[in-house]
Design an enzyme around this catalytic site. Structure first.
Site, PDB file in Angstrom:
ATOM      1  N   HIS A 189       0.874  -1.176   0.000  1.00 18.86           N
ATOM      2  CA  HIS A 189       0.000   0.000   0.000  1.00 18.86           C
ATOM      3  C   HIS A 189       0.915   1.231   0.000  1.00 18.86           C
ATOM      4  CE1 HIS A 189      -2.810   2.964   1.700  1.00 18.86           C
ATOM      5  NE2 HIS A 189      -3.805   2.115   1.475  1.00 18.86           N
ATOM      6  N   ASP A 221       3.150  -4.266   8.247  1.00 20.45           N
ATOM      7  CA  ASP A 221       1.911  -3.520   8.067  1.00 20.45           C
ATOM      8  C   ASP A 221       0.766  -4.513   8.249  1.00 20.45           C
ATOM      9  OD1 ASP A 221      -0.347  -2.242   7.220  1.00 20.45           O
ATOM     10  OD2 ASP A 221       0.448  -1.627   5.270  1.00 20.45           O
ATOM     11  N   GLN A 269      -4.448  -4.941   7.230  1.00 22.20           N
ATOM     12  CA  GLN A 269      -5.443  -5.886   6.715  1.00 22.20           C
ATOM     13  C   GLN A 269      -5.382  -7.227   7.432  1.00 22.20           C
ATOM     14  OE1 GLN A 269      -7.771  -4.989   4.805  1.00 22.20           O
ATOM     15  NE2 GLN A 269      -6.993  -3.093   3.916  1.00 22.20           N
ATOM     16  N   LYS A 319     -10.509  -0.151  10.547  1.00 22.27           N
ATOM     17  CA  LYS A 319     -10.747  -1.370   9.766  1.00 22.27           C
ATOM     18  C   LYS A 319     -11.090  -2.551  10.671  1.00 22.27           C
ATOM     19  CE  LYS A 319      -7.288  -0.087   6.266  1.00 22.27           C
ATOM     20  NZ  LYS A 319      -8.040   0.523   5.177  1.00 22.27           N
ATOM     21  N   CYS A 373      -4.811   2.330  -3.659  1.00 22.51           N
ATOM     22  CA  CYS A 373      -3.550   2.846  -3.114  1.00 22.51           C
ATOM     23  C   CYS A 373      -2.399   1.879  -3.338  1.00 22.51           C
ATOM     24  CB  CYS A 373      -3.671   3.189  -1.623  1.00 22.51           C
ATOM     25  SG  CYS A 373      -4.861   4.488  -1.309  1.00 22.51           S
TER      26      CYS A 373
END
Lengths: 419, 131
Positions: free
Chosen positions: A130, A207, A210, A233, A374
């Protein structure tokens, strides 16, 4: 947490009653919300936690010597403890509250990066990233003269582990990669990649924006150095998120922003810093959002993240089978097996651009994402300027996917008209 | 939903007018919509009289962005550069003749932004040559 309790199938229809957005009427239908990877819907428990702070015990934190001030501080620090437990952090001092994953990565690049990265040092990223896990490192490389390297992907969107091993042989300072691709849903082997990076002398930033919503994340089992995620999220409010880092690293890092709260003693021309994690939380934080995030992780912990993962794996398997059968010519991206991906299904139609697909689906009260999500470099690699993406959370149902398939057929009928 | 993608738009999308490149354009400008990756390259050829003699575009994108480029390039042929630079966004919206939601406005207006940049480029080059 990581317990071996038997899986309890999650009932998304029952859970939907906790999400007020499903009470809204969209032309006689509920919304088929298939954009949870962009942001999740919020359960009533989160909305009430935010409202509770704003209505009944509004006060600044770590300051007020009065009842509501103490309540606010307890709720804010209590939320930090909940997040620490949810991620299986060793202690809550390792949780720094931030606005979102983007801010967390910028924090690490600006503080740890500024002190530890020199001209010629290598930072290894991946083609899946991303922009949030790309641009902060580009900026750091511009400031310091560091060199960025990229792990390529194969045609199903998996990281090329042989290429990664070759990049590690160049002794990079840092490896930063996503645990789950926001564009393809690919699940990366975090534990193995982290161990390999450490063996090569590199630190690791994961990261997890997600990953945290879709599976149980255990930062100690991963063994990484920095893990970041966004609260919005994970059923939490916008403006909430966290950086997890090992305490020793946080203590050695210089501050990020300067101001109140992050200081211990201030003189006119010098100051000393507060303990971690407050050293990184300058100014009045988003107290309501942090308290809402605490309520969100409580909600998910009660469901059990193993059950969330099973639910989303089932929906992904259903979608990967349904869409090619019902929608002629559809192109699916990412790994073919639902076992290798989180609740994200990305596709294109041969006859219609993703933007047109999203606009027409909106008429049927179906919300998907269209664009490059993104991840422009990844889309260059895929050879598509844009894709369409359906993504799931605990409230998603097979009925949502049936509506998506029917909606896509109807898009195809519009584009076949008078052809 | 049919009012949104009326046949004329789909027709321009499938068989865009003025699609291709010019051999010796006076201006060639690339425009992109960073939100969705829509992209067009627009070329202008201007005659002695300062009017658009020929125009062509290539690109990849949604039906709205590609149909608007197809319709607008038809519209500007034969017009003076000054006229082209004074075109309003409403001209494109009228050509499309459909309701454009705020989220799709950038797709609809990509063509006119690029056309105006190309016209300005020709005029800038002319001014520099004349100076």
């Amino acid at each position: 947490m990581g317990s071996m309790t038997a899986l309890r199938p999650l009932d998304p229809v029952a859970l939907r009653r906790d999400f007020p957005l499903f009470e809204r009427d969209f032309g006689g239908r509920t919304l088929a919300y298939l954009d949870s990877a962009a942001t999740s819907l919020k359960p009533r428990a989160v909305i009430e936690a935010v409202d509770g702070y704003n209505a009944r015990y509004t006060a600044n934190v770590h300051r007020g010597i009065y009842t509501t001030g103490e309540e606010a501080t307890a709720a804010y620090e209590g939320a930090r403890e909940k997040v620490a437990r949810f991620l299986n952090a060793a202690e809550s001092a390792e949780i720094v509250f931030v606005r979102n994953a983007t801010e967390a990565i910028n924090l690490v690049a600006a503080t740890w990066g500024q002190v530890n990265v020199r001209a010629g040092d290598r930072i290894v990223l991946t083609e899946l990233e991303h922009h949030a896990n790309l641009i902060p490192w580009q900026l750091l490389a511009q400031r310091t003269g560091a060199v960025l390297e990229f792990i390529p992907i194969d045609d199903e969107g998996r990281l090329d582990q042989a290429a990664y091993a070759a990049l590690l042989a160049t002794a990079p300072r840092l490896v930063a990669f996503t645990a789950v691709s926001n564009a393809l849903g690919t699940i990366d082997p975090v534990r193995e990649m982290t161990a390999a990076a450490h063996a090569a002398g590199a630190l690791v930033l994961v990261d997890a924006a997600q990953a945290v919503p879709h599976a149980f994340v255990d930062v100690q089992a991963w063994g990484a150095d920095f893990v970041v995620f966004s609260g919005h999220k994970v059923l939490g409010p916008t403006g909430s998120g966290a950086l997890w880092a090992r305490r020793a690293l946080l203590e050695a890092m210089p501050p990020f922003m300067g101001g109140g709260e992050m200081i211990r003693e201030v003189r006119l021309r010098s100051a000393t810093w507060n303990d971690v994690p407050w050293k990184f939380e300058a100014g009045t934080p988003d107290v309501a959002a942090a308290i809402g995030l605490g309520a969100a992780v409580d909600y998910l912990a009660a469901i059990g993240m193993e059950n969330v993962r099973e639910h989303e794996r089932g929906l992904t398997r259903y979608a990967l089978e349904l869409l090619p059968r019902e929608v002629p010519g559809i192109r699916l991206f990412g790994p073919r097996s639902a076992d290798e991906r989180a609740g994200i299904v990305t596709f294109t139609l041969p006859e219609a651009h993703p933007h047109d697909v999203a606009t027409l689906l909106d008429r049927d009260a179906i919300a998907i994402r269209a664009g490059h999500h993104c991840t422009q470099p990844l889309h260059e690699r895929l050879g598509e300027p844009a894709t369409a993406r359906a993504s799931f959370n605990v409230y998603s149902t097979t009925e949502d996917l049936d509506r998506l398939a029917a909606g896509l057929r109807s898009v195809q009928r519009v584009f076949a008209r008078s052809a | 939903m049919d009012d949104l993608y009326r046949d004329e738009i789909l027709e321009h999308y499938r068989r865009p007018h003025n699609f291709g490149t010019l051999e010796s354009p006076d201006a060639s400008v690339e425009g992109s919509n960073p939100l969705c990756g829509d992209r067009i390259t627009l070329m202008l050829a201007v005659g002695e009289d300062g009017r658009v003699e020929d125009v062509a575009f290539t690109g990849r994108g949604c039906a709205i962005s590609q149909a608007s480029a197809s319709m607008l390039t038809d519209e500007i042929r034969g017009r003076s550069l000054a006229e082209v630079e004074e075109l309003t966004n409403q001209v494109v919206l009228d050509l499309l003749g459909i309701e454009i939601s705020p989220a799709r406005l950038k797709c609809a207006l990509l063509s006119i932004d690029t056309v105006k940049k190309a016209a300005a480029q020709v005029r800038g080059a002319g001014d520099a040559a004349g100076a």
